[in-house]
Design a protein around this motif. Structure first.
Motif, PDB file in Angstrom:
ATOM      1  N   LEU A  64       0.819  -1.215   0.000  1.00 41.94           N
ATOM      2  CA  LEU A  64       0.000   0.000   0.000  1.00 41.94           C
ATOM      3  C   LEU A  64       0.856   1.271   0.000  1.00 41.94           C
ATOM      4  O   LEU A  64       0.604   2.201  -0.773  1.00 41.94           O
ATOM      5  N   LEU A  65       1.847   1.341   0.874  1.00 36.72           N
ATOM      6  CA  LEU A  65       2.649   2.552   0.963  1.00 36.72           C
ATOM      7  C   LEU A  65       3.436   2.787  -0.324  1.00 36.72           C
ATOM      8  O   LEU A  65       3.546   3.923  -0.800  1.00 36.72           O
ATOM      9  N   ILE A  66       3.977   1.714  -0.898  1.00 32.46           N
ATOM     10  CA  ILE A  66       4.691   1.849  -2.168  1.00 32.46           C
ATOM     11  C   ILE A  66       3.727   2.309  -3.256  1.00 32.46           C
ATOM     12  O   ILE A  66       4.055   3.174  -4.077  1.00 32.46           O
ATOM     13  N   GLY A  67       2.513   1.740  -3.243  1.00 34.15           N
ATOM     14  CA  GLY A  67       1.513   2.147  -4.224  1.00 34.15           C
ATOM     15  C   GLY A  67       1.181   3.622  -4.124  1.00 34.15           C
ATOM     16  O   GLY A  67       1.006   4.311  -5.134  1.00 34.15           O
ATOM     17  N   GLY A  68       1.111   4.144  -2.900  1.00 38.58           N
ATOM     18  CA  GLY A  68       0.840   5.562  -2.722  1.00 38.58           C
ATOM     19  C   GLY A  68       1.958   6.430  -3.262  1.00 38.58           C
ATOM     20  O   GLY A  68       1.719   7.463  -3.915  1.00 38.58           O
ATOM     21  N   ALA A  69       3.207   6.032  -3.013  1.00 33.54           N
ATOM     22  CA  ALA A  69       4.337   6.808  -3.516  1.00 33.54           C
ATOM     23  C   ALA A  69       4.390   6.774  -5.042  1.00 33.54           C
ATOM     24  O   ALA A  69       4.648   7.793  -5.695  1.00 33.54           O
ATOM     25  N   VAL A  70       4.131   5.603  -5.621  1.00 33.71           N
ATOM     26  CA  VAL A  70       4.148   5.480  -7.083  1.00 33.71           C
ATOM     27  C   VAL A  70       3.064   6.347  -7.709  1.00 33.71           C
ATOM     28  O   VAL A  70       3.277   7.024  -8.725  1.00 33.71           O
ATOM     29  N   ALA A  71       1.880   6.361  -7.088  1.00 34.74           N
ATOM     30  CA  ALA A  71       0.765   7.124  -7.646  1.00 34.74           C
ATOM     31  C   ALA A  71       1.000   8.625  -7.599  1.00 34.74           C
ATOM     32  O   ALA A  71       0.388   9.363  -8.376  1.00 34.74           O
ATOM     33  N   ASP A  72       1.869   9.089  -6.693  1.00 36.73           N
ATOM     34  CA  ASP A  72       2.210  10.511  -6.658  1.00 36.73           C
ATOM     35  C   ASP A  72       3.378  10.853  -7.578  1.00 36.73           C
ATOM     36  O   ASP A  72       3.710  12.022  -7.747  1.00 36.73           O
ATOM     37  N   ARG A  73       4.004   9.846  -8.180  1.00 36.64           N
ATOM     38  CA  ARG A  73       5.141  10.084  -9.088  1.00 36.64           C
ATOM     39  C   ARG A  73       4.735   9.890 -10.547  1.00 36.64           C
ATOM     40  O   ARG A  73       5.341  10.493 -11.439  1.00 36.64           O
TER      41      ARG A  73
END
Length: 436
Positions: A64-73
């Motif tokens: 989940l946390l990685i997904g959030g960072a990817v979605a902001d990049r």
């Protein structure tokens, strides 16, 4: 894309998002039932059903946390389309296994894990898109209508999925789910992102995660509610997934009345969304937090236990309350969190909502053996009340006020606001799994 009956504020992107969510919801709600029966049909036990369910939840928590960072990049609509494609492939492979042979437990667990991975990247990317696809003046109503459509499709999908599993078998229902993800991906691929500025290069995923963490801990109203629901969702899951069916078996005559109670909860969520199309509370978080108290009622009702005729309206009221909170919570996030950091913050919100649920459901049985089921259920109800009262002690929760919308810039007819690289708000990890 013109629909004469649509509200003036419901532009092309909003309609695409809502349609994609309804299609995916119809397929996915039935697939949850089909997965369990596919495991049982392959000779699996109740424990095996739980293992396959856990195989989906674990990667959801891990990524989940990685997904959030990817979605902001990256452009968020591309993240969502990719996640839908992964879900389509995994569910399609699952369907082929079930229809053509005898799937093994490890194969079903791996495919379920791929589905959970897709959800981990999809959920943070999707948060906020609906609210961003309309002007601030209409955001609450837009999100409420969206939630109403989402919940309605989930209710209909569960009912239709159950009937199709009985008539055709789980394999065909899984195939329908794969097709629904394909259709949803196509619809989201048509979102208008021409006005979205390119995202500046980040300083790395770890830096982005730390930045998101700072956004969360700097806002007492945010981290207090996330902490609250990490435990509230856990005890609700234990009460409704473990204790509820046991009480129904012993006191209500089986699964039928319990199914009606769960259907009443689903109808309540639709009713709550309908309420929020008209209601615009000024103190948005205070209104939402007060609506968390009724979430203790089902546990208390099962602890007594009350007659089934009483349990059904209790579940309906709980559904209304959950939905009012969900709408006010998303309005608060949309108003207070910078758009470029929204997915990172959303990923922490999601992580708090689901991380403790597997532990709570695993411990539900041992706790019942230790203190008895009524005491365990009363404990669930009491914990919800105490946590909610504690959150209301946070000054920012009581005082966060809905701000008037800023004047919207001139835009084309079907792109009311610059947005579309976000998407639907996923609700919930089913039912109350993600009320926050």
């Amino acid at each position: 894309m013109r629909l004469s009956a649509r509200p003036a504020w419901a532009g092309r992107n909003y309609l695409l998002l809502t349609a994609a969510t309804m299609v995916a919801g119809l397929g996915n709600a039935g697939a949850l039932i089909a997965t369990a029966f596919a495991v049982l049909g392959a000779g699996g036990s109740a424990t095996d059903v739980g293992l396959v369910a856990a195989a989906r939840t674990v990667p959801l928590v891990v990524f989940l946390l990685i997904g959030g960072a990817v979605a902001d990049r990256l452009p968020r609509h591309r993240v969502m389309v990719a996640a839908n494609t992964l879900n389509c492939v995994s569910q399609g492979a699952f369907a082929v296994l079930v229809l053509t042979g005898e799937p093994r437990l490890w194969q079903m667990a791996v495919l379920a894990a791929l589905g959970g991975t897709g959800q981990a990247f999809f959920a943070p990317a999707s948060e906020g898109m609906v609210l961003a696809s309309v002007s601030g003046e209409h955001s609450g109503r837009a999100f409420a209508f969206f939630r109403m459509a989402m919940n309605g499709s989930n209710i209909g999908g569960a009912a239709l999925g159950g009937a199709l599993v009985a008539a055709l078998g789980p394999g065909w229902v899984l195939a329908v789910d794969a097709a629904s993800f394909a259709v949803a991906a196509v619809l989201r691929a048509f979102l208008d992102v021409r006005h979205i500025p390119a995202r500046a290069p980040g300083k790395g995923v770890l830096h982005d995660l730390r930045d998101g963490w700072r956004e969360v801990v700097s806002r007492p109203w945010l981290w207090s509610v996330v902490l609250q629901f990490s435990l509230v969702n856990a005890v609700i899951a234990a009460a409704e997934a473990v204790y509820g069916p046991l009480v129904a078996e012993e006191h209500y005559g089986g699964a039928g009345p319990w199914g009606l109670a769960l259907a009443a909860f689903g109808a309540g969520t639709v009713g709550g969304a309908l309420v929020m199309t008209r209601c615009k509370p000024r103190r948005i978080l205070l209104a939402g937090a007060l609506c968390v108290f009724p979430l203790a009622l089902p546990s208390a009702a099962l602890a007594v236990p009350v007659p089934a005729a009483t349990l059904i309206p209790v579940m309906f009221l709980t559904g209304v309350s959950v939905e009012v909170f969900a709408v006010t919570w998303m309005m608060a996030l949309h108003q207070e969190i910078p758009e470029e950091k929204f997915s990172r913050v959303s990923s922490y919100d999601w992580l708090g909502s689901v991380a403790v649920v597997p532990l709570a459901t695993a411990l539900a049985g041992p706790v019942q053996n230790l203190v008895g089921r009524p005491a365990a259920l009363w404990g669930c109800a009491a914990l919800i009340v105490v946590l909610t009262a504690g959150v209301l002690c946070v000054r920012d929760v009581r005082r966060l006020t809905r701000r008037p919308p800023e004047p919207a810039p001139a835009a084309a007819e079907d792109t009311t606001v610059v947005v579309p690289d976000d998407a639907e708000v996923v609700g919930a990890v089913a039912g109350a799994e993600r009320a926050g």
